[in-house]
Design a protein around this motif. Structure first.
Motif, PDB file in Angstrom:
ATOM      1  N   SER A 443       1.007  -1.217  -0.282  1.00 28.63           N
ATOM      2  CA  SER A 443       0.456  -0.069  -0.564  1.00 28.63           C
ATOM      3  C   SER A 443       1.010   1.290  -0.313  1.00 28.63           C
ATOM      4  O   SER A 443       0.821   2.287  -0.896  1.00 28.63           O
ATOM      5  N   ARG A 444       2.243   1.180   0.962  1.00 27.98           N
ATOM      6  CA  ARG A 444       2.705   2.088   0.626  1.00 27.98           C
ATOM      7  C   ARG A 444       3.771   2.391  -0.342  1.00 27.98           C
ATOM      8  O   ARG A 444       3.988   4.108  -1.111  1.00 27.98           O
ATOM      9  N   VAL A 445       3.826   1.754  -0.886  1.00 26.53           N
ATOM     10  CA  VAL A 445       4.346   2.141  -2.955  1.00 26.53           C
ATOM     11  C   VAL A 445       2.990   2.205  -3.729  1.00 26.53           C
ATOM     12  O   VAL A 445       4.125   2.407  -4.881  1.00 26.53           O
ATOM     13  N   GLY A 446       2.272   1.734  -2.826  1.00 27.53           N
ATOM     14  CA  GLY A 446       0.690   2.383  -4.239  1.00 27.53           C
ATOM     15  C   GLY A 446       0.140   0.708  -5.419  1.00 27.53           C
ATOM     16  O   GLY A 446       0.107   0.930  -5.974  1.00 27.53           O
ATOM     17  N   ASN A 447       1.089  -0.648  -4.348  1.00 30.79           N
ATOM     18  CA  ASN A 447       0.526  -1.000  -5.230  1.00 30.79           C
ATOM     19  C   ASN A 447      -0.644  -1.430  -4.521  1.00 30.79           C
ATOM     20  O   ASN A 447      -0.535  -2.872  -3.737  1.00 30.79           O
ATOM     21  N   TYR A 448      -1.505  -0.929  -4.595  1.00 36.96           N
ATOM     22  CA  TYR A 448      -3.492  -1.554  -4.259  1.00 36.96           C
ATOM     23  C   TYR A 448      -3.583  -2.895  -4.255  1.00 36.96           C
ATOM     24  O   TYR A 448      -4.066  -3.689  -3.215  1.00 36.96           O
ATOM     25  N   ASN A 471      -7.451  -1.816   6.705  1.00 41.59           N
ATOM     26  CA  ASN A 471      -7.351  -1.539   5.665  1.00 41.59           C
ATOM     27  C   ASN A 471      -7.241  -1.933   4.287  1.00 41.59           C
ATOM     28  O   ASN A 471      -6.603  -1.237   3.321  1.00 41.59           O
ATOM     29  N   ARG A 472      -7.828  -3.196   3.989  1.00 44.95           N
ATOM     30  CA  ARG A 472      -8.220  -3.393   2.258  1.00 44.95           C
ATOM     31  C   ARG A 472      -8.912  -2.291   1.932  1.00 44.95           C
ATOM     32  O   ARG A 472      -9.128  -2.385   0.926  1.00 44.95           O
ATOM     33  N   GLY A 473      -9.873  -2.027   3.053  1.00 48.42           N
ATOM     34  CA  GLY A 473     -10.985  -0.851   3.019  1.00 48.42           C
ATOM     35  C   GLY A 473     -10.113  -0.081   1.960  1.00 48.42           C
ATOM     36  O   GLY A 473     -10.678   0.802   1.330  1.00 48.42           O
ATOM     37  N   ASN A 474      -9.080   0.509   3.001  1.00 47.18           N
ATOM     38  CA  ASN A 474      -7.895   1.973   2.800  1.00 47.18           C
ATOM     39  C   ASN A 474      -7.823   1.277   1.041  1.00 47.18           C
ATOM     40  O   ASN A 474      -7.608   2.406   0.238  1.00 47.18           O
ATOM     41  N   ALA A 475      -7.184   0.075   0.473  1.00 44.68           N
ATOM     42  CA  ALA A 475      -6.663  -0.429  -0.611  1.00 44.68           C
ATOM     43  C   ALA A 475      -7.457   0.340  -1.669  1.00 44.68           C
ATOM     44  O   ALA A 475      -7.510   0.932  -2.926  1.00 44.68           O
ATOM     45  N   LYS A 476      -9.061  -0.444  -1.114  1.00 43.27           N
ATOM     46  CA  LYS A 476      -9.887  -0.103  -1.847  1.00 43.27           C
ATOM     47  C   LYS A 476     -10.108   1.183  -2.830  1.00 43.27           C
ATOM     48  O   LYS A 476     -11.048   1.479  -3.720  1.00 43.27           O
ATOM     49  N   ASP A 481     -12.874   2.801  -5.735  1.00 40.76           N
ATOM     50  CA  ASP A 481     -13.861   0.741  -5.265  1.00 40.76           C
ATOM     51  C   ASP A 481     -14.632   1.877  -3.715  1.00 40.76           C
ATOM     52  O   ASP A 481     -14.352   0.677  -3.138  1.00 40.76           O
ATOM     53  N   LYS A 482     -15.265   2.860  -3.775  1.00 39.39           N
ATOM     54  CA  LYS A 482     -15.941   3.063  -2.265  1.00 39.39           C
ATOM     55  C   LYS A 482     -16.893   2.692  -1.635  1.00 39.39           C
ATOM     56  O   LYS A 482     -16.853   2.339  -0.707  1.00 39.39           O
ATOM     57  N   GLN A 483     -17.519   1.935  -2.775  1.00 40.85           N
ATOM     58  CA  GLN A 483     -18.789   0.743  -2.392  1.00 40.85           C
ATOM     59  C   GLN A 483     -17.641  -0.156  -0.946  1.00 40.85           C
ATOM     60  O   GLN A 483     -18.205  -1.332  -0.741  1.00 40.85           O
ATOM     61  N   GLY A 484     -17.096  -0.965  -2.030  1.00 51.40           N
ATOM     62  CA  GLY A 484     -16.079  -1.892  -2.098  1.00 51.40           C
ATOM     63  C   GLY A 484     -15.365  -1.953  -0.335  1.00 51.40           C
ATOM     64  O   GLY A 484     -15.141  -2.356   1.103  1.00 51.40           O
ATOM     65  N   ALA A 485     -14.743  -0.186  -0.221  1.00 44.65           N
ATOM     66  CA  ALA A 485     -14.343   0.044   1.077  1.00 44.65           C
ATOM     67  C   ALA A 485     -15.024  -0.318   2.274  1.00 44.65           C
ATOM     68  O   ALA A 485     -14.744  -0.244   3.393  1.00 44.65           O
ATOM     69  N   ILE A 486     -15.989   0.300   2.061  1.00 42.29           N
ATOM     70  CA  ILE A 486     -16.691   0.701   2.836  1.00 42.29           C
ATOM     71  C   ILE A 486     -17.632  -0.475   3.109  1.00 42.29           C
ATOM     72  O   ILE A 486     -17.372  -0.910   4.517  1.00 42.29           O
ATOM     73  N   SER A 487     -17.232  -1.210   2.446  1.00 42.11           N
ATOM     74  CA  SER A 487     -17.827  -3.073   2.968  1.00 42.11           C
ATOM     75  C   SER A 487     -17.530  -3.393   3.756  1.00 42.11           C
ATOM     76  O   SER A 487     -17.458  -4.143   4.824  1.00 42.11           O
ATOM     77  N   ASP A 488     -15.347  -3.006   3.616  1.00 45.07           N
ATOM     78  CA  ASP A 488     -14.601  -3.736   4.337  1.00 45.07           C
ATOM     79  C   ASP A 488     -14.498  -2.420   5.715  1.00 45.07           C
ATOM     80  O   ASP A 488     -14.370  -3.512   7.046  1.00 45.07           O
ATOM     81  N   TYR A 489     -14.775  -1.499   5.571  1.00 47.29           N
ATOM     82  CA  TYR A 489     -15.188  -0.429   7.344  1.00 47.29           C
ATOM     83  C   TYR A 489     -15.499  -1.233   7.668  1.00 47.29           C
ATOM     84  O   TYR A 489     -15.939  -1.243   9.028  1.00 47.29           O
ATOM     85  N   SER A 490     -17.057  -1.524   7.473  1.00 48.54           N
ATOM     86  CA  SER A 490     -17.825  -1.798   8.126  1.00 48.54           C
ATOM     87  C   SER A 490     -17.978  -3.159   9.018  1.00 48.54           C
ATOM     88  O   SER A 490     -18.290  -3.007   9.816  1.00 48.54           O
ATOM     89  N   GLU A 491     -17.318  -4.390   8.249  1.00 45.20           N
ATOM     90  CA  GLU A 491     -16.902  -5.603   9.018  1.00 45.20           C
ATOM     91  C   GLU A 491     -15.990  -5.227   9.997  1.00 45.20           C
ATOM     92  O   GLU A 491     -15.716  -5.792  11.122  1.00 45.20           O
ATOM     93  N   ALA A 492     -14.786  -4.099   9.309  1.00 43.81           N
ATOM     94  CA  ALA A 492     -13.740  -3.769  11.139  1.00 43.81           C
ATOM     95  C   ALA A 492     -14.238  -3.419  11.821  1.00 43.81           C
ATOM     96  O   ALA A 492     -14.277  -3.788  13.172  1.00 43.81           O
ATOM     97  N   ARG A 506     -14.720   4.679   6.980  1.00 45.32           N
ATOM     98  CA  ARG A 506     -16.265   4.964   5.990  1.00 45.32           C
ATOM     99  C   ARG A 506     -16.353   5.913   5.663  1.00 45.32           C
ATOM    100  O   ARG A 506     -17.037   6.703   5.368  1.00 45.32           O
ATOM    101  N   GLY A 507     -16.987   7.196   6.323  1.00 39.29           N
ATOM    102  CA  GLY A 507     -17.236   8.748   6.657  1.00 39.29           C
ATOM    103  C   GLY A 507     -16.442   8.915   5.558  1.00 39.29           C
ATOM    104  O   GLY A 507     -17.219   9.792   4.474  1.00 39.29           O
ATOM    105  N   ASN A 508     -14.958   9.218   5.234  1.00 37.61           N
ATOM    106  CA  ASN A 508     -14.583   9.863   4.520  1.00 37.61           C
ATOM    107  C   ASN A 508     -14.747   9.198   2.848  1.00 37.61           C
ATOM    108  O   ASN A 508     -15.383   9.975   1.442  1.00 37.61           O
ATOM    109  N   ALA A 509     -14.913   7.402   2.744  1.00 41.13           N
ATOM    110  CA  ALA A 509     -16.029   6.880   1.942  1.00 41.13           C
ATOM    111  C   ALA A 509     -17.651   6.917   1.567  1.00 41.13           C
ATOM    112  O   ALA A 509     -17.043   7.606   0.130  1.00 41.13           O
TER     113      ALA A 509
END
Length: 822
Positions: A443-448, A471-476, A481-492, A506-509
């Motif tokens: 993630s830090r080098v942009g290989n999301y 963190n998977r939400g952050n990569a998405k 992939d904002k909707q996929g990110a929200i799904s991961d944040y919700s599970e976290a 999740r607020g940002n997404a």
């Protein structure tokens, strides 16, 4: 996490595992007893002068022995110290302090024993216990002797006996904070963390000094790392303890503890809070106080890597190595910085230097080195080597976990570990934590996309891994992939309801997807859990602005700035809010502060430019627009970058040659060689002594087969750059001469590039990688110098063993040589 603390003149690298914590705390407390003054016995006034002289001489001799024993112990000569204490006891058989100090020296020898040398270690500890018993027999009311015996019994795993001795020591001296702190280390050893925390608390109540706050912070951090306590409040308490250590440490007496505390706090900010700017501020202050501590520079290098200041990290890592050339973490940071700067060969060399130097406190350094070696090999296209390194990293990581019970391992033990096979069985190398860390690194080098795969593997191995979901939400999110990110944040959040980062993310997404109300609800929840969460106030302010709330956002941005005075994004956003209200001057003041805090934050220049333009400051607006474009051009795709350079030339015609040069470099990447030559013509017209422009134009001419033009440009570049490293100039000219069949001339130029067998410079010909050795080998083949060609191809293969063409070239040279010899 590895931290460094300096004690006296000796630097100790600390791996905050439970066993290490026990050893370190008890060894520190033992050391403190060394400085107790040697007792001077009374003199009978009735003794005649001869007896008085003998007694005085005897006492002086004993004092000298005592002082010498202390120096020997401080220098690590424990056997010599024991010999002096033995002689001292012979002179003064009732000297209880001498028995106690000899016991301490014996314990130190036991700690230095090789791993597995258990019988000798037990013999040492039994001898120490006998001396402790004699000291107590001679002075039954000496509390420190009971504490010393308690430490000996703890080392012998007699935990009940150790607890009993601590209890007696506390009865004799109920206000001695050392006893509570030492007993806390015992409770850590037997995993009674609640009791340990209570003792650390009591030690601080009795004496709220820097060192006590320091060791409690270390203990709490260890609980976080072992995932016993991970709440935001508990993390905040670690920061509070380190902060109080800094505030209460005696800057003259406890300076080393003070510096260690700065370092520990900064590293905690990096590893647990991800507040890299805060870590840099802490380390800058620590280096101001002590500019000779290599660990501080190594930590700052790590923080700079996280903020993408790779050249700054390079400088700090080199400074750390200059102060301590055996400091393994400095080489790791140096290698990482070089990798980010695309010098992967240099990075591998640094990792090779680090490998035999790893500190005996931290086996996980092996895993780190192997992991970063894998990343470097992968970047060089050596995938098989990369996979082997990653396997080894996993193996070392698992080995580190299995060795948590040990506290001290000597180099021979690790030397044995180094001989392990690189390939570990699959069932041994599965590690959710390593996959998670691999995801973080990617993630830090942009290989999301790879990061998502890593986090998914971590989740597969540990389905309740909340941080991996976050963190998977952050990569998405970074892949849009904002909707996929929200799904991961919700599970976290489901797995970890107090995860402020997941709520904030999740607020940002949600905000990006237009659900401003939902975003505000998440920011509110993050603030409820952690009222001083600056990022949540900043995000909520942005969401309120989008809903047309004019005053609410400013209040939120004010609060974010109050909590975090260096929150440059909050200043930028407040500037935008003020600008929307017509307060352009106030907006500019905020934009100025944002730039002061982070001059690399691009958007703020554009915002300030707009405000200045509104106020009629056309020149100021243009200057900001130029800065905005200049800083951002390197991150744009090539076609957009060319458009930006065109605009820069229009806005800033006095610096056209600089922009021509930048545009020419982009055109080279696009293989628009004629366009690049045209731009370099303009640069050379303005700067006729710019050697790099001549060599770059030569490179472009080489690509369009204008070989004589390339030779002429390189010759001019070499003339201008006399006395400087100009390997590329000779390299390009050698390539051009080779194409014109001037083989000896080409060899002469390549000889300027290959020095003492090492090749310098870099060139690509017809989009295929070659080296100066292979190019010189080609020229030698044309001159039928087959042995010389064979030598050059062999050297190229040593550097790049996986390039099949080099093997073919070598075989051709060998075949030609064999034919010639027939």
């Amino acid at each position: 996490m590895i931290k460094s603390v300096v004690l006296g003149a000796k630097q100790v690298n600390i791996n905050f595992r439970r066993s290490t914590l026990v050893f370190w705390l008890t060894s520190l407390s033992i050391f403190s007893y060394v400085t107790v003054l040697f007792p001077v016995h009374g003199i009978n006034a009735e003794t005649n002068s001869i007896e008085f002289t003998k007694q005085s001489s005897k006492r002086l001799s004993a004092q000298q022995l005592h002082d010498r024993a202390i120096k020997k112990r401080q220098g690590g000569d424990y056997e010599g110290a024991i010999a002096d204490y033995t002689e001292l006891i012979r002179l003064e058989p009732t000297n209880a302090k001498a028995y106690n100090d000899r016991a301490t020296a014996k314990k130190e020898i036991a700690s230095e024993r090789k791993f597995g040398d258990f019988q000798a270690k037990i013999t040492d500890l039994k001898g120490a216990l006998a001396d402790n018993n004699e000291a107590i027999r001679l002075e039954l009311q000496n509390a420190s002797f009971y504490s010393s015996r308690a430490e000996t019994k703890q080392k012998m795993n007699d935990f009940n006996g150790s607890l009993a001795d601590y209890k007696e020591a506390m009865r004799l001296e109920p206000s001695n904070d050392d006893f509570y702190r030492n007993r806390a280390a015992l409770f850590v050893a037997i995993s009674d963390y609640q009791a340990a925390l209570a003792d650390y608390d009591e030690a601080i109540r009795l004496k709220p000094r820097g060192f006590n706050y320091f060791v409690r912070a270390i203990f709490k951090e260890d609980l976080i790392k072992q995932q016993f306590r991970e709440t935001p409040e508990f993390k905040d308490s670690v920061v509070d303890d380190y902060t109080k250590c800094i505030q209460t440490a005696d800057k003259s007496y406890d300076k080393h503890i003070l510096i260690g505390c700065y370092n520990a706090l900064a590293t905690f900010n990096i590893d647990e809070i991800q507040d890299y700017d805060g870590a840099l501020a802490i380390l800058n202050e620590a280096i101001r106080l002590n500019s000779k501590d290599s660990s501080l520079y190594a930590s700052r290098a790590f923080a700079k890597i996280e903020t993408r200041d790779y050249r700054g990290a390079l400088a700090d890592a080199n400074e750390a190595i200059s102060l301590d050339h055996k400091f393994v973490r400095a080489y790791i940071s140096l290698g990482r910085a070089k990798s980010y700067l695309r010098d992967n060969q240099g990075a591998l060399a640094d990792y090779d230097r680090a490998y035999p130097l790893f500190d005996k406190w931290a086996l996980n350094n092996l895993a780190r080195i192997s992991y970063y070696q894998g990343l470097a090999q992968s970047s060089l296209g050596n995938e098989q080597k990369a996979l082997e390194d990653f396997d080894r990293a996993r193996f070392d990581y698992e080995w580190n976990l299995r060795s948590r019970g040990g506290s001290r391992r000597d180099r021979e033990y690790y030397a044995d570990v180094l001989q392990r096979p690189k390939k570990a069985p699959v069932e041994q190398i599965k590690s959710p934590t390593l996959s998670y860390q691999s995801g973080n690194a990617n993630s830090r080098v942009g290989n999301y996309r790879q990061a998502i795969a890593d986090y998914s593997e971590a989740i597969r191995l540990k389905p309740d891994f909340a941080d991996a979901f976050n963190n998977r939400g952050n990569a998405k999110y970074n892949l849009e992939d904002k909707q996929g990110a929200i799904s991961d944040y919700s599970e976290a959040i489901r797995l970890k309801p107090d995860s402020i980062n997941a709520f904030n993310n999740r607020g940002n997404a949600k905000s990006d997807l237009g659900d401003k109300e939902g975003a505000i609800a998440d920011y509110n929840e993050a603030i409820r859990i952690k009222p001083n969460y600056a990022d949540a106030y900043n995000g909520r302010g942005n969401a309120k602005s989008a809903l047309g709330d004019q005053q609410g956002p400013i209040a939120d941005f004010n609060e974010a700035i109050r909590i975090s005075p260096d929150h440059y994004k909050a200043y930028n956003n407040r500037g935008n809010a003020r600008s929307a209200l017509g307060d352009k001057q106030g907006a500019i003041a905020d934009f100025n502060e944002a730039i002061r805090l982070n001059s690399n934050f691009l958007q703020v220049y554009k915002n300030r430019s707009n405000s200045k333009k509104y106020l009629g400051d056309e020149q100021g607006a243009i200057a900001d627009r130029i800065e905005f474009i200049q800083q951002g051009v390197s991150s744009k795709n090539e076609k957009v970058a060319i458009s930006d350079y065109d605009e820069l030339m229009r806005l800033d015609p006095s610096n056209k040659s600089k922009y021509y040069s930048g545009r020419a470099r982009i055109k080279l990447k696009l293989e628009d060689y004629q366009g690049a030559i045209s731009d370099y013509n303009e640069v050379i017209r303005a700067e006729p002594n710019n050697a790099d422009s001549y060599s770059s134009r030569a490179f472009a001419k080489l690509r369009i087969s204008n070989y004589q033009g390339a030779i002429d440009d390189c010759t001019q570049a070499i003339r201008i750059s006399q006395g400087y490293e100009n390997y590329d100039y000779y390299y390009i000219r050698g390539d051009a001469k080779l194409e014109l069949k001037d083989y000896q001339g080409a060899i002469d130029d390549y000889n300027q590039v290959v020095i003492n067998g090492r090749a310098y410079g870099a060139s690509f010909y017809k989009n295929r990688p070659y080296t100066p050795h292979t190019r010189r080998g080609d020229a030698k083949m044309r001159l039928k110098n087959y042995q010389g060609a064979l030598d050059d191809y062999t050297r190229a293969i040593q550097s790049f063993p996986d390039v099949k063409d080099f093997l073919k070239f070598r075989d051709l040279a060998q075949k030609a040589l064999d034919e010639m010899r027939k």
